[in-house]
Design an enzyme around this catalytic site. Sequence first.
Site: not given
Length: 469
Positions: A234-237, A240
Site C-alpha cells: 500500500s502506498k501509505r505503508r 511502492v
Amino acid sequence: MTVRVRFAPSPTGMFHVGGARSALQNWIFAKQQGGVFVLRVEDTDAARNKPEWTEGILSALDWIGIARDTYEGPYFQSAYAGEHRAAAGRLYDAGRAYYCDCTREAVQARTGSQYQGYDGFCRDRGLPPGEGRALRFRTPDEGTTVVVDLIRGEPTFENKLIEDFVIARGDGSPVFLLANVVDDMTMGITHVIRAEEHLPNTPKQQLLWDALGVKPPVWAHVPVVVNEKRQKLSKRRDKVALEAYRDEGYLAAAMRNYLMLLGWAPSGDREIVPWSVIEEEFRLTEVNPSPAFFDEKKLRAFNGEYIRALPVDEFVAACQPWLTGTGTIAPPPWLPEEFDADAFAAVAPLAQTRIAVLSEIVPNVDFLFLAEPSIDEAAWAKAMKEGAADLLDAAVAGYTALESWDAESLKSTLEAVGAERGLKLGKAQAPVRVAVTGRTVGLPLFESLEVLGRERTLTRLRAARLRLV
Ligand code: GLU
C-alpha cells in the site's frame, strides 16, 4: 485474430510497482503473440487525476523498457465518454438495465445493515430516466458466469449472487465497470491481463460484454503483490512508487527482471538472466496465482549484482545523476566545481563492488570532493579513543616522509606505525579513516588516500589531531 492487450492505469498517484509488473507482463505477452500492446490512461476520475501523474506513468514505462514507439496509444478514457453513454443507453433500451432512485439508507433500512448489496427494489418499477436516478444492470437470476482465466482456470460465479450493479450514476455519468468494458470493446482487446484485485469485477464485466453482444476477452488476473507481512502493498505503508526506486538508484534492468520474478521464474533455478531469456521463456499460464512477495532486501541484493556486472564506464555514467543531482534526484553535498571527474573515475571500480543502489555512491566518495570531510560524530567517538592522538602524530610523520604517494607505501607505513604500538592494521586504520573521510566504513583506505593526494590527506590528519588536543 491479432492479439490485443492493454495496460489501463488510472493517473491518480505515483506509478506503483505492481502496475509496472502488470504492464511488463502485458507487453511481453503481446510481443510473444505477435500482438499489440495498447496503453489506455483511465482518467475519468477528474477530481483525482493530474496530468503530471500521466506523464509520470509514461516516463516510468519508458524507463522500465516499454518505449513509446512499442505501443499503441496512449488513449485517454475521457475522450470516449460518448461511447460509454451510448452503451448505457443501449443496455437500457434493450431492457438490460433500469433506473433506480433508492438511497443507500433506504436499501439498508430494507435489507438490514449486514447486507451490502442492492435488493432489486426498482427492478420492476419501470422508472423513466430522471435527475438523480442511477442506471442499474439487471443481472440474470439464474445460471453461472464462467470466467476463462489463463492463470486461475475457470472461476465460476453464481449469477443470483451478483447484485444489480450501477452502470451509470445519478448524473448520467457511466462508472468504471462500464467505461472499462466499453473501451476494451472499442479498442478490440482480446486479452485482459490485470491485477487480481479486479477479479470481483470480472463476472459483472463479463455480463456486460454478453449483454452488449460482444464475445468477452480471455482474462488473466495476476497475483496481488504483498509485503513481508503478507499485506497487500500500500502506498501509505510501503515503498511502492517505481520512481522512488529509480531515484534511489535501482537499475531499470534489475528492476524489470525482479518484477518479472513476482509469481514466475525462468527455467533452471536461475533468477538473473538476460532480458531476452525472460521475453522468450515467460509464460502467462505459468504465473503462480498465489500472492507474490515483493522482497525489497532481495531486490537490493539483485540490484547490487547488476551494478557489479556493469562495465566500469557504464557504471561511471550510471552514477552521474547522483553526482550532479538531476531532475528529481537531490544534489550531492559538494559544489559542482568541487567535483573532479578523474578522481571519481579512479575510485569508481572500488565503489562499484560495494554499493547496492547507485545513490550510495555519494557517501562513499564525498570525502574526495568536499573541502572538509563531513564528520559523523558517532564514528569519531568510536575511532578517536585513547592513543588516537599519538597514532595520528605518527601517521603524519610517516606520511610526510613518504617518497612515493601510492596505496602500497601508504599501507606499509601505517602498518609499521601500528606495529610499533602493538596494533593490527585494522585498528591503526580507524582514526586515519575517520580523520580523512569522516566515517568508519568506506572504500579501501589506502587507495582512497592515494587519490585524495598528499596535501589534503595531511591537512585532514593534522586537523583531526588538533581536535584531540
Ligand atoms: N484503471 C484500472 C486500474 O488502474 C484498470 C483496471 C483494468 O486493468 O481493467 O486499476
